[in-house]
Design a protein around this motif. Structure first.
Motif, mmCIF file in Angstrom:
data_model
loop_
_atom_site.group_PDB
_atom_site.id
_atom_site.type_symbol
_atom_site.label_atom_id
_atom_site.label_comp_id
_atom_site.label_asym_id
_atom_site.label_seq_id
_atom_site.Cartn_x
_atom_site.Cartn_y
_atom_site.Cartn_z
ATOM 1 N N PHE A 158 0.846 -1.190 0.000
ATOM 2 C CA PHE A 158 0.000 0.000 0.000
ATOM 3 C C PHE A 158 0.886 1.247 0.000
ATOM 4 O O PHE A 158 1.505 1.580 1.017
ATOM 5 C CB PHE A 158 -0.896 0.038 1.243
ATOM 6 C CG PHE A 158 -1.948 -1.035 1.275
ATOM 7 C CD1 PHE A 158 -3.088 -0.932 0.487
ATOM 8 C CD2 PHE A 158 -1.816 -2.139 2.097
ATOM 9 C CE1 PHE A 158 -4.064 -1.913 0.515
ATOM 10 C CE2 PHE A 158 -2.785 -3.123 2.145
ATOM 11 C CZ PHE A 158 -3.914 -3.011 1.344
ATOM 12 N N TYR A 159 0.962 1.921 -1.136
ATOM 13 C CA TYR A 159 1.695 3.182 -1.209
ATOM 14 C C TYR A 159 0.741 4.340 -0.907
ATOM 15 O O TYR A 159 -0.449 4.266 -1.221
ATOM 16 C CB TYR A 159 2.328 3.360 -2.588
ATOM 17 C CG TYR A 159 3.548 2.487 -2.789
ATOM 18 C CD1 TYR A 159 4.819 2.950 -2.468
ATOM 19 C CD2 TYR A 159 3.420 1.181 -3.279
ATOM 20 C CE1 TYR A 159 5.936 2.139 -2.635
ATOM 21 C CE2 TYR A 159 4.524 0.365 -3.442
ATOM 22 C CZ TYR A 159 5.787 0.857 -3.121
ATOM 23 O OH TYR A 159 6.888 0.060 -3.273
ATOM 24 N N VAL A 160 1.245 5.402 -0.303
ATOM 25 C CA VAL A 160 0.420 6.547 0.068
ATOM 26 C C VAL A 160 0.987 7.810 -0.562
ATOM 27 O O VAL A 160 2.136 7.843 -1.005
ATOM 28 C CB VAL A 160 0.350 6.709 1.606
ATOM 29 C CG1 VAL A 160 -0.275 5.485 2.243
ATOM 30 C CG2 VAL A 160 1.734 6.938 2.196
ATOM 31 N N GLU A 161 0.161 8.856 -0.587
ATOM 32 C CA GLU A 161 0.579 10.116 -1.174
ATOM 33 C C GLU A 161 1.682 10.759 -0.343
ATOM 34 O O GLU A 161 1.750 10.598 0.870
ATOM 35 C CB GLU A 161 -0.614 11.075 -1.271
ATOM 36 C CG GLU A 161 -1.679 10.625 -2.266
ATOM 37 C CD GLU A 161 -2.806 11.629 -2.355
ATOM 38 O OE1 GLU A 161 -2.785 12.612 -1.594
ATOM 39 O OE2 GLU A 161 -3.714 11.422 -3.181
ATOM 40 N N GLY A 162 2.533 11.487 -1.028
ATOM 41 C CA GLY A 162 3.657 12.123 -0.346
ATOM 42 C C GLY A 162 4.966 11.539 -0.839
ATOM 43 O O GLY A 162 5.012 10.522 -1.527
ATOM 44 N N GLY A 163 6.049 12.166 -0.495
ATOM 45 C CA GLY A 163 7.352 11.696 -0.949
ATOM 46 C C GLY A 163 7.524 11.983 -2.427
ATOM 47 O O GLY A 163 6.929 12.890 -3.002
ATOM 48 N N SER A 164 8.317 11.171 -3.077
ATOM 49 C CA SER A 164 8.589 11.342 -4.499
ATOM 50 C C SER A 164 8.644 9.988 -5.155
ATOM 51 O O SER A 164 8.548 8.948 -4.499
ATOM 52 C CB SER A 164 9.933 12.068 -4.689
ATOM 53 O OG SER A 164 10.994 11.273 -4.171
ATOM 54 N N GLU A 165 8.810 10.000 -6.484
ATOM 55 C CA GLU A 165 8.866 8.728 -7.211
ATOM 56 C C GLU A 165 10.048 7.897 -6.769
ATOM 57 O O GLU A 165 9.961 6.671 -6.676
ATOM 58 C CB GLU A 165 8.930 9.009 -8.712
ATOM 59 C CG GLU A 165 8.895 7.744 -9.563
ATOM 60 C CD GLU A 165 8.868 8.043 -11.045
ATOM 61 O OE1 GLU A 165 9.062 7.098 -11.827
ATOM 62 O OE2 GLU A 165 8.661 9.225 -11.406
ATOM 63 N N ARG A 166 11.155 8.540 -6.460
ATOM 64 C CA ARG A 166 12.356 7.805 -6.044
ATOM 65 C C ARG A 166 12.367 7.522 -4.550
ATOM 66 O O ARG A 166 13.089 6.642 -4.095
ATOM 67 C CB ARG A 166 13.607 8.603 -6.423
ATOM 68 C CG ARG A 166 13.741 8.835 -7.930
ATOM 69 C CD ARG A 166 15.054 9.482 -8.278
ATOM 70 N NE ARG A 166 16.187 8.639 -7.946
ATOM 71 C CZ ARG A 166 17.459 8.992 -8.121
ATOM 72 N NH1 ARG A 166 17.733 10.182 -8.638
ATOM 73 N NH2 ARG A 166 18.429 8.173 -7.798
ATOM 74 N N ALA A 167 11.552 8.255 -3.782
ATOM 75 C CA ALA A 167 11.510 8.047 -2.334
ATOM 76 C C ALA A 167 10.063 8.119 -1.862
ATOM 77 O O ALA A 167 9.648 9.067 -1.203
ATOM 78 C CB ALA A 167 12.372 9.089 -1.616
ATOM 79 N N PRO A 168 9.252 7.113 -2.220
ATOM 80 C CA PRO A 168 7.829 7.146 -1.870
ATOM 81 C C PRO A 168 7.583 6.776 -0.404
ATOM 82 O O PRO A 168 8.465 6.237 0.273
ATOM 83 C CB PRO A 168 7.233 6.096 -2.803
ATOM 84 C CG PRO A 168 8.345 5.115 -3.007
ATOM 85 C CD PRO A 168 9.606 5.925 -3.016
ATOM 86 N N TYR A 169 6.353 7.072 0.040
ATOM 87 C CA TYR A 169 5.913 6.644 1.357
ATOM 88 C C TYR A 169 4.935 5.483 1.203
ATOM 89 O O TYR A 169 4.240 5.358 0.193
ATOM 90 C CB TYR A 169 5.234 7.789 2.103
ATOM 91 C CG TYR A 169 6.186 8.880 2.537
ATOM 92 C CD1 TYR A 169 7.198 8.615 3.460
ATOM 93 C CD2 TYR A 169 6.066 10.164 2.024
ATOM 94 C CE1 TYR A 169 8.077 9.610 3.846
ATOM 95 C CE2 TYR A 169 6.937 11.172 2.412
ATOM 96 C CZ TYR A 169 7.935 10.890 3.329
ATOM 97 O OH TYR A 169 8.807 11.875 3.717
#
Length: 356
Positions: A158-169
């Motif tokens: 489960f990925y969530v909004e925030g961070g970046s494409e290279r460093a997602p949350y």
């Protein structure tokens, strides 16, 4: 007494005899209905002269108002009588003792988590805590999990909004990130005490890292033995001379204490995990009871990979250790004989009250 006075008196007497609202409505129809006596008198005005209509009409309206007043009075009386009946039927005896509120209890998984913490606490393990929304680095990269690993797929995590494409949350997929966070803080603290600059790998003297990390984790999975939200407990022991033999001793001792079977047998099967090398699956076998003779997988384990030790800020040439990860939900199922994981999360009081 004229005919209208007699009519009003008849209506009052008939209304007074009505014992229920239904009886009263039937009585009303005899006077005020479409074919009622007052309605018929109103229709008879058509045959009178203009002057007679005025006089007779006014008298009929006065009679009608008197009948309606008698009707409203009887309705009110019946309503009050019904209210008094209900109050008497539902009366409370305040002299009786009140009903006590039922006592709640801990969820069976919470009971298991407390038991795990108590057993490992007796072995000198601390309990770590950390965020459930985690960064890619702590959840994957620091644990030697490469970019192309299946666990990084959107179908598994489960990925969530925030961070970046290279460093997602993301919602953490295991509690191992808490181990890394705890170890990093441990190393920073002792680097500072040793007067270090904070850069480079630490190879000085420091107390061993001995910690467990219990908590909620999340993966895209749901069936009788899996849930999108589940619990894990990871363990870590890092020191200058911590071997696989210590892992076998610690986990064997834990399992026998948790299940309260001194003759419980453990088996370590070779396996693969990115963050340990060598790695092993841990199976247990009960010698008595309904599960006697069956091998049941309960945990994964292994010697901490040198890359993970480096990501903790430690020199892998000096520091070594082991890690393990187990599912408290599965341990709870085995301990209490539950065959469907979903029962723990349905919120059914009938099921949960068994564990009070």
């Amino acid at each position: 007494m004229n005919d209208l006075d007699s009519l009003v008196q008849s209506a009052r007497e008939l209304f007074a005899q009505a014992a229920t609202p239904t009886d009263l409505e039937n009585a009303k129809a005899q006077f005020l209905g479409k074919s009622g006596r007052i309605t018929e008198l109103m229709k008879g005005l058509a045959s009178l002269s203009v002057e007679e209509k005025k006089t007779r009409g006014a008298a009929i309206n006065t009679a009608k108002q008197a009948v309606e007043a008698a009707l409203a009075e009887r309705r009110q009386a019946l309503a009050e009588a019904e209210l008094q009946r209900q109050l008497q039927a539902e009366a409370l005896d305040v002299t009786l003792p009140g009903r006590q509120r039922g006592l709640g209890g801990l969820h069976p998984v919470s009971l298991t988590m407390e038991r795990i913490e108590a057993i490992f606490g007796s072995m000198g393990f601390e309990v770590a805590d950390g965020p459930e929304i985690e960064s890619d680095w702590f959840n994957f990269t620091a644990l030697n999990t490469p970019q192309d690993h299946p666990a990084r797929s959107m179908h598994d995590t489960f990925y969530v909004e925030g961070g970046s494409e290279r460093a997602p949350y993301l919602l953490r997929t295991h509690t191992s990130p808490m181990q890394i966070r705890h170890a990093v803080q441990h190393v920073k603290r002792h680097k500072a005490l040793a007067g270090g600059s904070g850069e480079g790998l630490f190879s000085g003297d420091m107390p061993e890292i001995r910690v467990i990390a219990p908590g909620r984790t999340y993966r895209v999975d749901s069936d009788a033995t899996h849930s999108p939200m589940f619990h894990q407990c990871e363990g870590l022991w890092i020191g200058e001379n911590v071997s696989f033999k210590d892992l076998k001793f610690v986990f064997t001792d834990f399992c026998r204490a948790f299940f309260e079977f001194d003759d419980l047998v453990l088996r370590f099967r070779p396996s693969f995990f990115p963050f340990t090398e060598p790695s092993a699956e841990i199976d247990i076998q009960f010698q008595t009871g309904p599960l006697a003779g069956r091998w049941l997988e309960v945990a994964g384990s292994g010697q901490v990979h040198p890359n993970v030790v480096r990501n903790m800020g430690l020199d892998p040439e000096k520091y070594i250790g082991f890690a393990f990860g187990m599912g408290p939900d599965r341990l709870t199922m085995l301990r209490y004989g539950v065959n469907d994981l979903r029962l723990f999360f349905d919120g059914d009081i009938r099921f949960l009250s068994q564990f009070r």
